[in-house]
Write an enzyme that holds these catalytic residues in place. Sequence first.
Site, PDB file in Angstrom:
ATOM      1  N   GLY A  75       3.505   6.581   7.843  1.00 39.93           N
ATOM      2  CA  GLY A  75       4.867   6.774   7.815  1.00 39.93           C
ATOM      3  C   GLY A  75       5.785   5.722   8.155  1.00 39.93           C
ATOM      4  O   GLY A  75       6.738   5.250   7.701  1.00 39.93           O
ATOM      5  N   ASN A  76       5.151   4.837   9.017  1.00 39.06           N
ATOM      6  CA  ASN A  76       5.984   3.668   9.555  1.00 39.06           C
ATOM      7  C   ASN A  76       5.874   2.443   8.510  1.00 39.06           C
ATOM      8  O   ASN A  76       6.519   1.537   8.678  1.00 39.06           O
ATOM      9  CB  ASN A  76       5.395   3.235  11.115  1.00 39.06           C
ATOM     10  CG  ASN A  76       6.241   3.939  12.230  1.00 39.06           C
ATOM     11  OD1 ASN A  76       5.762   4.742  12.861  1.00 39.06           O
ATOM     12  ND2 ASN A  76       7.628   3.766  12.243  1.00 39.06           N
ATOM     13  N   SER A  77       4.655   2.490   7.982  1.00 38.37           N
ATOM     14  CA  SER A  77       4.310   1.246   7.099  1.00 38.37           C
ATOM     15  C   SER A  77       5.459   0.662   6.158  1.00 38.37           C
ATOM     16  O   SER A  77       6.085   1.696   5.539  1.00 38.37           O
ATOM     17  CB  SER A  77       3.078   1.758   6.201  1.00 38.37           C
ATOM     18  OG  SER A  77       1.743   1.872   6.792  1.00 38.37           O
ATOM     19  N   ASP A  82       0.020  -7.689   1.587  1.00 36.68           N
ATOM     20  CA  ASP A  82       0.606  -6.234   1.468  1.00 36.68           C
ATOM     21  C   ASP A  82       2.009  -6.146   1.260  1.00 36.68           C
ATOM     22  O   ASP A  82       2.716  -5.367   2.349  1.00 36.68           O
ATOM     23  CB  ASP A  82       0.051  -5.646   2.856  1.00 36.68           C
ATOM     24  CG  ASP A  82      -0.032  -3.899   2.912  1.00 36.68           C
ATOM     25  OD1 ASP A  82       0.227  -3.530   1.732  1.00 36.68           O
ATOM     26  OD2 ASP A  82       0.248  -3.499   4.012  1.00 36.68           O
ATOM     27  N   HIS A 100       0.855  -1.144  -0.104  1.00 30.68           N
ATOM     28  CA  HIS A 100      -0.003   0.030   0.057  1.00 30.68           C
ATOM     29  C   HIS A 100       0.774   1.148   0.063  1.00 30.68           C
ATOM     30  O   HIS A 100       0.405   2.376  -0.182  1.00 30.68           O
ATOM     31  CB  HIS A 100      -1.108  -0.003   1.157  1.00 30.68           C
ATOM     32  CG  HIS A 100      -0.481   0.341   2.634  1.00 30.68           C
ATOM     33  ND1 HIS A 100      -0.141  -0.753   3.316  1.00 30.68           N
ATOM     34  CD2 HIS A 100      -0.013   1.400   3.100  1.00 30.68           C
ATOM     35  CE1 HIS A 100       0.408  -0.199   4.472  1.00 30.68           C
ATOM     36  NE2 HIS A 100       0.463   0.934   4.258  1.00 30.68           N
ATOM     37  N   ILE A 117     -15.924 -20.765   5.325  1.00 32.11           N
ATOM     38  CA  ILE A 117     -15.658 -21.321   6.828  1.00 32.11           C
ATOM     39  C   ILE A 117     -16.202 -20.125   7.730  1.00 32.11           C
ATOM     40  O   ILE A 117     -16.100 -19.050   7.470  1.00 32.11           O
ATOM     41  CB  ILE A 117     -14.355 -21.770   7.265  1.00 32.11           C
ATOM     42  CG1 ILE A 117     -13.316 -20.784   6.863  1.00 32.11           C
ATOM     43  CG2 ILE A 117     -13.814 -22.927   6.346  1.00 32.11           C
ATOM     44  CD1 ILE A 117     -11.896 -21.085   7.481  1.00 32.11           C
ATOM     45  N   VAL A 131     -13.695 -23.448   0.399  1.00 33.12           N
ATOM     46  CA  VAL A 131     -14.576 -23.708   1.066  1.00 33.12           C
ATOM     47  C   VAL A 131     -14.877 -22.256   1.584  1.00 33.12           C
ATOM     48  O   VAL A 131     -14.067 -21.448   1.904  1.00 33.12           O
ATOM     49  CB  VAL A 131     -14.247 -24.404   2.452  1.00 33.12           C
ATOM     50  CG1 VAL A 131     -14.141 -26.097   1.755  1.00 33.12           C
ATOM     51  CG2 VAL A 131     -12.963 -24.263   2.938  1.00 33.12           C
TER      52      VAL A 131
END
Length: 480
Positions: free
Chosen positions: A218-220, A146, A116, A279, A277
Amino acid sequence: MSRVFFLCKKSLYNVGFSLLLFYATLANASVRGSVLPDFAALFEQASPAVVNISTLATPKARPSIYGPGGEEIPEIFRRYFGIPLPDENPSGRSQPMSLGSGFIISSDGYILTNNHVIEGADQIIVRLSDRSERSAELIGADKRSDLALLKINNDRSLPVVKLGDSESVKSGQWVAAIGSPFNFEYSITKGIISALNRSLPSDSYVPFIQTDVPINPGNSGGPLFNMNGEVIGINSQIFTRSGGFMGLSFAIPVDHVMWAVDQLKEKGYVTRGWLGVAIQDVDRDLAESFGLEKPMGALISQVVPGGPADKARLHPGDIIVRFNERVISSSGVLPMSVGVIKPGEKARLEYIRNGKRKTVDVVVGELPDENSGAPEHRGDKTPSDKNPLGVQVAELDENYRSKLRLDEDVQGLVVIGVNRGAGRSIGLRQGDVITDLNNSSVTTVAEFKKVVAKLPRNRSISMRVIRGGNPGYITFRLQE
Protein backbone atom coordinates in the site's frame (compact mmCIF):
# COMPACT_ATOMS: atom_id res chain seq x y z
CA MET A 1 28.78 20.54 65.51
CA SER A 2 29.63 17.38 63.72
CA ARG A 3 25.93 16.73 63.14
CA VAL A 4 25.44 20.21 61.69
CA PHE A 5 28.42 19.61 59.43
CA PHE A 6 26.96 16.27 58.41
CA LEU A 7 23.64 17.89 57.52
CA CYS A 8 25.34 20.65 55.60
CA LYS A 9 27.48 18.13 53.84
CA LYS A 10 24.41 16.06 53.00
CA SER A 11 22.56 19.13 51.76
CA LEU A 12 25.45 20.15 49.59
CA TYR A 13 25.58 16.61 48.21
CA ASN A 14 21.86 16.74 47.42
CA VAL A 15 22.18 20.12 45.75
CA GLY A 16 25.15 18.94 43.69
CA PHE A 17 23.32 15.79 42.62
CA SER A 18 20.25 17.81 41.66
CA LEU A 19 22.33 20.20 39.59
CA LEU A 20 24.07 17.27 37.93
CA LEU A 21 20.71 15.66 37.15
CA PHE A 22 19.37 18.99 35.83
CA TYR A 23 22.30 19.51 33.44
CA ALA A 24 22.13 15.88 32.33
CA THR A 25 18.44 16.34 31.54
CA LEU A 26 19.21 19.48 29.55
CA ALA A 27 21.97 17.67 27.68
CA ASN A 28 19.67 14.75 26.91
CA ALA A 29 16.96 17.12 25.75
CA SER A 30 19.47 18.87 23.53
CA VAL A 31 20.62 15.55 22.07
CA ARG A 32 17.04 14.46 21.55
CA GLY A 33 16.27 17.73 19.84
CA SER A 34 19.15 17.36 17.40
CA VAL A 35 18.79 13.63 16.71
CA LEU A 36 15.03 13.13 16.77
CA PRO A 37 13.47 15.86 14.62
CA ASP A 38 9.81 16.79 14.64
CA PHE A 39 8.02 15.30 11.63
CA ALA A 40 4.71 17.08 12.28
CA ALA A 41 5.54 20.13 10.14
CA LEU A 42 6.78 17.91 7.30
CA PHE A 43 3.55 15.91 7.31
CA GLU A 44 1.35 19.00 7.43
CA GLN A 45 3.23 20.58 4.53
CA ALA A 46 3.63 17.53 2.25
CA SER A 47 0.61 15.26 2.82
CA PRO A 48 -1.93 17.25 0.71
CA ALA A 49 0.01 16.29 -2.45
CA VAL A 50 0.04 12.57 -1.59
CA VAL A 51 -2.74 10.47 -3.12
CA ASN A 52 -4.25 7.02 -2.70
CA ILE A 53 -4.45 4.88 -5.83
CA SER A 54 -6.76 1.93 -6.42
CA THR A 55 -7.42 -0.04 -9.58
CA LEU A 56 -10.24 -2.06 -11.10
CA ALA A 57 -10.10 -4.85 -13.64
CA THR A 58 -13.00 -5.96 -15.82
CA PRO A 59 -13.51 -9.75 -15.80
CA LYS A 60 -12.36 -11.42 -18.99
CA ALA A 61 -14.72 -13.38 -21.20
CA ARG A 62 -15.04 -16.99 -20.11
CA PRO A 63 -13.21 -19.29 -22.54
CA SER A 64 -15.10 -22.10 -24.25
CA ILE A 65 -14.31 -25.74 -23.53
CA TYR A 66 -14.23 -28.26 -26.35
CA GLY A 67 -14.70 -32.03 -26.46
CA PRO A 68 -12.37 -34.57 -28.07
CA GLY A 69 -14.14 -34.19 -31.41
CA GLY A 70 -13.68 -30.43 -31.44
CA GLU A 71 -17.28 -29.70 -30.46
CA GLU A 72 -18.00 -27.02 -27.86
CA ILE A 73 -19.35 -28.43 -24.60
CA PRO A 74 -22.40 -26.41 -23.43
CA GLU A 75 -22.14 -24.95 -19.94
CA ILE A 76 -25.08 -26.98 -18.66
CA PHE A 77 -23.28 -30.24 -19.51
CA ARG A 78 -20.06 -28.99 -18.05
CA ARG A 79 -21.81 -28.36 -14.75
CA TYR A 80 -23.66 -31.71 -14.86
CA PHE A 81 -20.60 -33.82 -15.58
CA GLY A 82 -18.46 -31.91 -13.11
CA ILE A 83 -16.10 -30.37 -15.66
CA PRO A 84 -14.32 -27.51 -13.82
CA LEU A 85 -15.43 -24.05 -14.88
CA PRO A 86 -13.04 -21.14 -15.30
CA ASP A 87 -13.16 -18.47 -12.60
CA GLU A 88 -16.26 -16.42 -13.13
CA ASN A 89 -17.69 -13.17 -11.91
CA PRO A 90 -21.50 -13.40 -12.06
CA SER A 91 -22.00 -9.66 -11.57
CA GLY A 92 -19.84 -8.81 -14.59
CA ARG A 93 -18.63 -5.75 -12.69
CA SER A 94 -15.07 -4.55 -12.39
CA GLN A 95 -13.27 -6.03 -9.41
CA PRO A 96 -10.72 -4.35 -7.12
CA MET A 97 -7.22 -5.39 -8.14
CA SER A 98 -4.52 -3.42 -6.33
CA LEU A 99 -3.91 -0.56 -3.95
CA GLY A 100 -1.00 1.84 -3.66
CA SER A 101 0.11 5.42 -3.23
CA GLY A 102 1.32 8.24 -5.45
CA PHE A 103 2.04 11.97 -5.41
CA ILE A 104 1.19 14.99 -7.52
CA ILE A 105 4.14 16.54 -9.36
CA SER A 106 2.33 19.33 -11.25
CA SER A 107 -0.69 21.48 -10.44
CA ASP A 108 -2.42 20.41 -13.66
CA GLY A 109 -2.74 16.83 -12.44
CA TYR A 110 0.32 14.73 -13.32
CA ILE A 111 0.86 11.98 -10.73
CA LEU A 112 3.72 9.53 -10.21
CA THR A 113 3.39 6.01 -8.83
CA ASN A 114 4.83 2.53 -9.36
CA ASN A 115 4.11 0.54 -12.49
CA HIS A 116 3.24 -2.55 -10.46
CA VAL A 117 0.45 -0.59 -8.72
CA ILE A 118 -1.47 0.01 -11.97
CA GLU A 119 -0.22 -2.78 -14.24
CA GLY A 120 -3.09 -4.66 -15.89
CA ALA A 121 -5.74 -2.24 -14.65
CA ASP A 122 -8.76 -1.27 -16.75
CA GLN A 123 -9.59 1.66 -14.49
CA ILE A 124 -7.36 3.73 -12.20
CA ILE A 125 -8.96 5.71 -9.38
CA VAL A 126 -7.10 8.47 -7.54
CA ARG A 127 -8.33 9.67 -4.15
CA LEU A 128 -7.13 13.15 -3.17
CA SER A 129 -6.48 14.49 0.31
CA ASP A 130 -9.99 16.02 0.46
CA ARG A 131 -11.33 12.47 -0.14
CA SER A 132 -12.65 13.32 -3.59
CA GLU A 133 -11.97 10.74 -6.30
CA ARG A 134 -10.87 11.13 -9.90
CA SER A 135 -10.48 8.66 -12.74
CA ALA A 136 -6.88 8.75 -13.97
CA GLU A 137 -5.42 8.32 -17.45
CA LEU A 138 -2.23 6.30 -17.86
CA ILE A 139 0.19 8.54 -19.76
CA GLY A 140 3.07 6.08 -19.82
CA ALA A 141 4.82 3.36 -17.85
CA ASP A 142 8.27 1.82 -17.58
CA LYS A 143 8.44 -1.71 -16.24
CA ARG A 144 12.23 -1.75 -15.84
CA SER A 145 12.28 1.14 -13.38
CA ASP A 146 8.77 0.38 -12.03
CA LEU A 147 7.41 3.84 -12.85
CA ALA A 148 4.01 4.99 -14.08
CA LEU A 149 2.85 8.50 -14.96
CA LEU A 150 -0.86 9.29 -14.51
CA LYS A 151 -2.98 12.34 -15.32
CA ILE A 152 -6.21 13.49 -13.70
CA ASN A 153 -8.44 16.38 -14.70
CA ASN A 154 -9.40 18.90 -12.06
CA ASP A 155 -11.16 22.25 -12.09
CA ARG A 156 -8.69 23.79 -9.66
CA SER A 157 -4.95 23.97 -9.14
CA LEU A 158 -3.73 20.95 -7.22
CA PRO A 159 -1.16 20.89 -4.41
CA VAL A 160 2.23 19.57 -5.51
CA VAL A 161 5.26 18.09 -3.79
CA LYS A 162 8.64 19.79 -3.74
CA LEU A 163 11.27 17.80 -5.62
CA GLY A 164 14.68 17.42 -4.05
CA ASP A 165 18.11 16.31 -5.22
CA SER A 166 18.77 12.61 -4.68
CA GLU A 167 22.42 13.02 -5.71
CA SER A 168 23.11 15.00 -2.53
CA VAL A 169 21.63 12.54 -0.02
CA LYS A 170 23.91 10.65 2.33
CA SER A 171 23.67 7.48 4.36
CA GLY A 172 22.49 8.19 7.90
CA GLN A 173 20.20 11.10 7.01
CA TRP A 174 16.65 11.17 8.36
CA VAL A 175 13.86 10.49 5.86
CA ALA A 176 10.10 9.93 6.03
CA ALA A 177 7.48 8.17 3.92
CA ILE A 178 3.81 9.07 3.51
CA GLY A 179 1.39 6.58 1.99
CA SER A 180 -1.39 4.06 2.54
CA PRO A 181 0.09 0.91 4.12
CA PHE A 182 -2.56 -1.81 4.26
CA ASN A 183 -5.05 0.88 3.12
CA PHE A 184 -4.46 3.06 6.19
CA GLU A 185 -4.39 6.35 4.31
CA TYR A 186 -2.00 9.18 5.12
CA SER A 187 0.31 7.24 7.39
CA ILE A 188 3.77 8.67 8.00
CA THR A 189 6.76 6.55 8.96
CA LYS A 190 10.33 7.61 9.61
CA GLY A 191 13.84 6.19 9.42
CA ILE A 192 17.26 6.82 7.96
CA ILE A 193 19.00 6.22 4.66
CA SER A 194 20.86 2.94 5.06
CA ALA A 195 22.79 2.83 1.77
CA LEU A 196 22.92 4.31 -1.71
CA ASN A 197 23.20 2.96 -5.26
CA ARG A 198 21.84 -0.46 -4.42
CA SER A 199 21.49 -2.76 -7.42
CA LEU A 200 18.75 -5.38 -7.10
CA PRO A 201 18.64 -8.55 -9.19
CA SER A 202 15.24 -7.64 -10.65
CA ASP A 203 16.11 -4.00 -11.38
CA SER A 204 19.70 -3.60 -12.53
CA TYR A 205 19.01 -0.22 -14.17
CA VAL A 206 17.89 1.57 -10.98
CA PRO A 207 20.38 2.85 -8.35
CA PHE A 208 18.04 2.27 -5.38
CA ILE A 209 18.14 4.20 -2.12
CA GLN A 210 18.02 1.70 0.75
CA THR A 211 16.29 2.83 3.95
CA ASP A 212 14.98 1.38 7.18
CA VAL A 213 11.73 3.35 6.88
CA PRO A 214 8.79 1.00 7.59
CA ILE A 215 7.22 0.35 4.17
CA ASN A 216 4.36 -2.12 3.70
CA PRO A 217 1.91 -3.15 0.96
CA GLY A 218 0.00 0.00 0.00
CA ASN A 219 3.04 2.26 0.41
CA SER A 220 4.21 1.42 -3.12
CA GLY A 221 4.44 4.49 -5.32
CA GLY A 222 4.43 6.91 -2.40
CA PRO A 223 7.06 9.61 -1.81
CA LEU A 224 10.20 9.44 0.32
CA PHE A 225 10.95 12.85 1.87
CA ASN A 226 14.07 14.45 3.29
CA MET A 227 13.79 16.70 6.33
CA ASN A 228 13.21 19.75 4.12
CA GLY A 229 9.96 18.19 2.93
CA GLU A 230 11.42 17.47 -0.53
CA VAL A 231 10.81 14.22 -2.41
CA ILE A 232 14.07 12.35 -2.93
CA GLY A 233 12.60 9.02 -4.06
CA ILE A 234 9.61 6.79 -4.76
CA ASN A 235 9.08 3.90 -2.36
CA SER A 236 9.08 0.82 -4.56
CA GLN A 237 10.21 -2.42 -2.95
CA ILE A 238 10.73 -4.13 0.38
CA PHE A 239 12.78 -7.13 1.38
CA THR A 240 10.47 -9.51 3.21
CA ARG A 241 9.90 -13.15 4.03
CA SER A 242 6.54 -12.56 5.68
CA GLY A 243 4.89 -10.05 3.34
CA GLY A 244 5.50 -7.21 5.81
CA PHE A 245 8.33 -4.83 6.65
CA MET A 246 11.59 -6.40 7.88
CA GLY A 247 13.91 -3.41 8.02
CA LEU A 248 14.89 -3.15 4.34
CA SER A 249 13.03 -0.90 1.93
CA PHE A 250 14.11 0.53 -1.40
CA ALA A 251 13.22 3.78 -3.16
CA ILE A 252 13.84 4.95 -6.73
CA PRO A 253 15.96 8.14 -6.64
CA VAL A 254 14.02 11.20 -7.78
CA ASP A 255 16.74 12.26 -10.23
CA HIS A 256 16.37 8.94 -12.01
CA VAL A 257 12.59 9.31 -11.83
CA MET A 258 12.44 12.74 -13.47
CA TRP A 259 14.79 11.60 -16.24
CA ALA A 260 12.23 8.92 -17.05
CA VAL A 261 9.21 11.22 -16.59
CA ASP A 262 10.31 13.46 -19.45
CA GLN A 263 10.28 10.47 -21.79
CA LEU A 264 6.97 9.16 -20.44
CA LYS A 265 5.34 12.53 -21.13
CA GLU A 266 6.81 12.73 -24.61
CA LYS A 267 6.28 9.19 -25.92
CA GLY A 268 4.73 7.04 -23.18
CA TYR A 269 7.74 4.78 -22.71
CA VAL A 270 11.43 4.94 -21.79
CA THR A 271 14.45 4.12 -23.94
CA ARG A 272 17.82 3.27 -22.40
CA GLY A 273 21.37 2.98 -23.49
CA TRP A 274 22.87 -0.48 -24.11
CA LEU A 275 26.40 -1.84 -24.47
CA GLY A 276 25.60 -5.42 -25.44
CA VAL A 277 27.70 -7.20 -22.83
CA ALA A 278 27.18 -9.68 -20.03
CA ILE A 279 29.13 -8.62 -16.95
CA GLN A 280 30.00 -9.84 -13.50
CA ASP A 281 31.66 -8.58 -10.34
CA VAL A 282 35.39 -8.86 -9.86
CA ASP A 283 36.01 -10.69 -6.58
CA ARG A 284 39.32 -11.00 -4.75
CA ASP A 285 40.43 -14.13 -6.59
CA LEU A 286 39.54 -12.70 -9.99
CA ALA A 287 41.31 -9.45 -9.16
CA GLU A 288 44.46 -11.40 -8.35
CA SER A 289 44.17 -13.47 -11.51
CA PHE A 290 43.87 -10.33 -13.63
CA GLY A 291 46.74 -8.59 -11.84
CA LEU A 292 44.62 -5.98 -10.07
CA GLU A 293 45.56 -4.56 -6.70
CA LYS A 294 41.98 -4.82 -5.44
CA PRO A 295 38.54 -5.91 -6.70
CA MET A 296 37.11 -3.27 -9.00
CA GLY A 297 35.19 -2.76 -12.22
CA ALA A 298 32.82 -4.86 -14.30
CA LEU A 299 34.28 -7.97 -15.94
CA ILE A 300 32.93 -8.70 -19.41
CA SER A 301 31.96 -12.37 -19.62
CA GLN A 302 30.15 -12.19 -22.96
CA VAL A 303 29.87 -9.77 -25.87
CA VAL A 304 26.70 -9.74 -27.97
CA PRO A 305 27.65 -10.16 -31.65
CA GLY A 306 27.03 -6.95 -33.57
CA GLY A 307 26.36 -4.94 -30.40
CA PRO A 308 28.00 -1.64 -29.41
CA ALA A 309 30.76 -3.32 -27.38
CA ASP A 310 31.48 -5.74 -30.22
CA LYS A 311 31.83 -2.84 -32.66
CA ALA A 312 34.20 -1.14 -30.21
CA ARG A 313 36.33 -4.33 -30.20
CA LEU A 314 35.78 -5.17 -26.54
CA HIS A 315 36.32 -8.80 -25.57
CA PRO A 316 35.38 -11.21 -22.76
CA GLY A 317 37.97 -10.72 -20.03
CA ASP A 318 38.10 -6.93 -20.39
CA ILE A 319 37.37 -5.12 -17.13
CA ILE A 320 35.47 -1.84 -17.45
CA VAL A 321 36.63 0.58 -14.75
CA ARG A 322 35.21 3.92 -15.94
CA PHE A 323 32.27 4.98 -18.08
CA ASN A 324 32.40 8.65 -19.09
CA GLU A 325 33.19 10.42 -15.81
CA ARG A 326 31.84 7.72 -13.52
CA VAL A 327 34.10 5.22 -11.79
CA ILE A 328 32.75 1.67 -12.13
CA SER A 329 33.48 0.37 -8.64
CA SER A 330 31.37 -2.76 -9.15
CA SER A 331 29.43 -4.41 -11.95
CA GLY A 332 26.11 -3.05 -10.66
CA VAL A 333 27.18 0.52 -11.39
CA LEU A 334 27.66 -0.05 -15.13
CA PRO A 335 24.04 -0.73 -16.25
CA MET A 336 22.85 2.32 -14.31
CA SER A 337 25.49 4.50 -15.98
CA VAL A 338 24.86 3.19 -19.49
CA GLY A 339 21.07 3.20 -19.16
CA VAL A 340 20.77 6.97 -18.84
CA ILE A 341 22.78 7.63 -22.03
CA LYS A 342 20.69 8.49 -25.06
CA PRO A 343 20.98 5.77 -27.73
CA GLY A 344 23.24 6.91 -30.55
CA GLU A 345 25.46 9.08 -28.35
CA LYS A 346 29.16 8.42 -27.85
CA ALA A 347 30.61 7.52 -24.48
CA ARG A 348 34.22 7.25 -23.36
CA LEU A 349 34.97 3.86 -21.79
CA GLU A 350 38.09 2.94 -19.85
CA TYR A 351 38.99 -0.72 -19.40
CA ILE A 352 41.80 -3.03 -18.37
CA ARG A 353 43.09 -5.70 -20.72
CA ASN A 354 46.07 -7.87 -19.87
CA GLY A 355 46.97 -5.54 -17.02
CA LYS A 356 47.03 -2.41 -19.21
CA ARG A 357 44.51 0.43 -19.13
CA LYS A 358 42.95 1.37 -22.42
CA THR A 359 40.25 3.80 -23.54
CA VAL A 360 37.78 3.59 -26.38
CA ASP A 361 34.77 5.56 -27.63
CA VAL A 362 31.58 3.52 -27.81
CA VAL A 363 28.43 4.48 -29.70
CA VAL A 364 25.74 3.45 -27.21
CA GLY A 365 22.89 1.38 -28.62
CA GLU A 366 19.28 1.11 -27.51
CA LEU A 367 18.39 -1.48 -24.90
CA PRO A 368 16.15 -4.05 -26.60
CA ASP A 369 12.55 -4.35 -25.50
CA GLU A 370 12.03 -6.79 -22.63
CA ASN A 371 9.71 -8.91 -24.72
CA SER A 372 12.13 -9.28 -27.60
CA GLY A 373 15.30 -9.54 -25.52
CA ALA A 374 18.85 -8.90 -26.67
CA PRO A 375 20.21 -10.50 -29.82
CA GLU A 376 21.31 -14.01 -28.91
CA HIS A 377 23.01 -17.06 -30.30
CA ARG A 378 20.91 -18.62 -33.05
CA GLY A 379 22.22 -22.16 -32.69
CA ASP A 380 20.88 -24.99 -30.59
CA LYS A 381 20.62 -24.33 -26.86
CA THR A 382 18.99 -25.82 -23.79
CA PRO A 383 16.70 -24.04 -21.30
CA SER A 384 18.24 -23.52 -17.86
CA ASP A 385 15.11 -24.71 -16.06
CA LYS A 386 15.15 -28.11 -17.79
CA ASN A 387 18.13 -29.55 -15.95
CA PRO A 388 19.24 -29.83 -12.31
CA LEU A 389 22.40 -27.85 -13.06
CA GLY A 390 20.30 -24.76 -13.75
CA VAL A 391 22.50 -23.72 -16.69
CA GLN A 392 21.70 -22.77 -20.26
CA VAL A 393 24.27 -23.88 -22.82
CA ALA A 394 24.80 -23.43 -26.55
CA GLU A 395 27.01 -25.14 -29.06
CA LEU A 396 30.27 -23.49 -30.01
CA ASP A 397 30.40 -21.79 -33.40
CA GLU A 398 32.95 -19.52 -35.03
CA ASN A 399 31.42 -16.46 -33.44
CA TYR A 400 31.76 -17.80 -29.91
CA ARG A 401 35.25 -19.13 -30.62
CA SER A 402 36.30 -15.67 -31.72
CA LYS A 403 34.72 -13.89 -28.76
CA LEU A 404 36.12 -16.37 -26.22
CA ARG A 405 39.45 -16.69 -28.05
CA LEU A 406 39.25 -20.47 -28.24
CA ASP A 407 41.45 -22.65 -30.42
CA GLU A 408 39.84 -24.71 -33.16
CA ASP A 409 40.60 -27.96 -31.34
CA VAL A 410 38.54 -26.94 -28.28
CA GLN A 411 35.26 -28.84 -28.19
CA GLY A 412 32.45 -28.19 -25.74
CA LEU A 413 29.42 -26.08 -24.88
CA VAL A 414 29.39 -22.41 -23.87
CA VAL A 415 27.37 -21.36 -20.83
CA ILE A 416 25.01 -18.55 -21.87
CA GLY A 417 22.85 -18.40 -18.74
CA VAL A 418 22.95 -19.50 -15.09
CA ASN A 419 19.74 -19.93 -13.14
CA ARG A 420 19.10 -21.43 -9.71
CA GLY A 421 20.68 -24.84 -9.25
CA ALA A 422 24.01 -26.55 -8.81
CA GLY A 423 25.56 -24.44 -11.57
CA ARG A 424 25.13 -21.24 -9.59
CA SER A 425 26.32 -22.77 -6.32
CA ILE A 426 29.59 -23.97 -7.88
CA GLY A 427 30.17 -20.60 -9.55
CA LEU A 428 29.51 -21.26 -13.24
CA ARG A 429 29.29 -18.04 -15.28
CA GLN A 430 28.30 -16.90 -18.72
CA GLY A 431 31.21 -17.48 -21.08
CA ASP A 432 32.42 -20.68 -19.36
CA VAL A 433 32.98 -23.62 -21.71
CA ILE A 434 32.02 -27.08 -20.41
CA THR A 435 34.04 -29.78 -22.19
CA ASP A 436 33.44 -32.82 -19.94
CA LEU A 437 30.70 -33.74 -17.49
CA ASN A 438 30.79 -36.80 -15.24
CA ASN A 439 33.74 -38.20 -17.24
CA SER A 440 31.88 -37.85 -20.55
CA SER A 441 32.71 -35.35 -23.28
CA VAL A 442 29.87 -33.00 -24.26
CA THR A 443 30.01 -31.24 -27.61
CA THR A 444 26.32 -31.00 -28.52
CA VAL A 445 23.24 -29.98 -26.60
CA ALA A 446 21.77 -33.45 -27.19
CA GLU A 447 24.81 -35.08 -25.53
CA PHE A 448 24.59 -32.61 -22.66
CA LYS A 449 20.93 -33.46 -22.02
CA LYS A 450 21.64 -37.20 -21.98
CA VAL A 451 24.54 -36.87 -19.54
CA VAL A 452 22.64 -34.51 -17.25
CA ALA A 453 19.63 -36.85 -17.16
CA LYS A 454 21.85 -39.65 -15.82
CA LEU A 455 23.81 -37.64 -13.24
CA PRO A 456 23.97 -39.50 -9.92
CA ARG A 457 22.68 -38.07 -6.65
CA ASN A 458 24.71 -37.62 -3.46
CA ARG A 459 27.97 -38.51 -5.18
CA SER A 460 30.84 -36.34 -6.31
CA ILE A 461 30.54 -35.34 -9.98
CA SER A 462 33.39 -33.83 -11.98
CA MET A 463 33.15 -31.12 -14.62
CA ARG A 464 35.93 -29.77 -16.82
CA VAL A 465 35.52 -26.05 -17.51
CA ILE A 466 37.50 -23.59 -19.61
CA ARG A 467 37.32 -20.04 -18.33
CA GLY A 468 39.36 -17.27 -19.88
CA GLY A 469 41.28 -19.87 -21.88
CA ASN A 470 42.30 -21.75 -18.74
CA PRO A 471 40.96 -25.31 -18.26
CA GLY A 472 40.27 -26.82 -14.88
CA TYR A 473 38.15 -29.38 -13.07
CA ILE A 474 35.52 -28.62 -10.45
CA THR A 475 33.36 -31.03 -8.46
CA PHE A 476 29.85 -30.86 -7.07
CA ARG A 477 27.03 -33.01 -5.73
CA LEU A 478 23.35 -33.16 -6.60
CA GLN A 479 21.00 -33.62 -3.67
CA GLU A 480 18.09 -36.01 -3.73
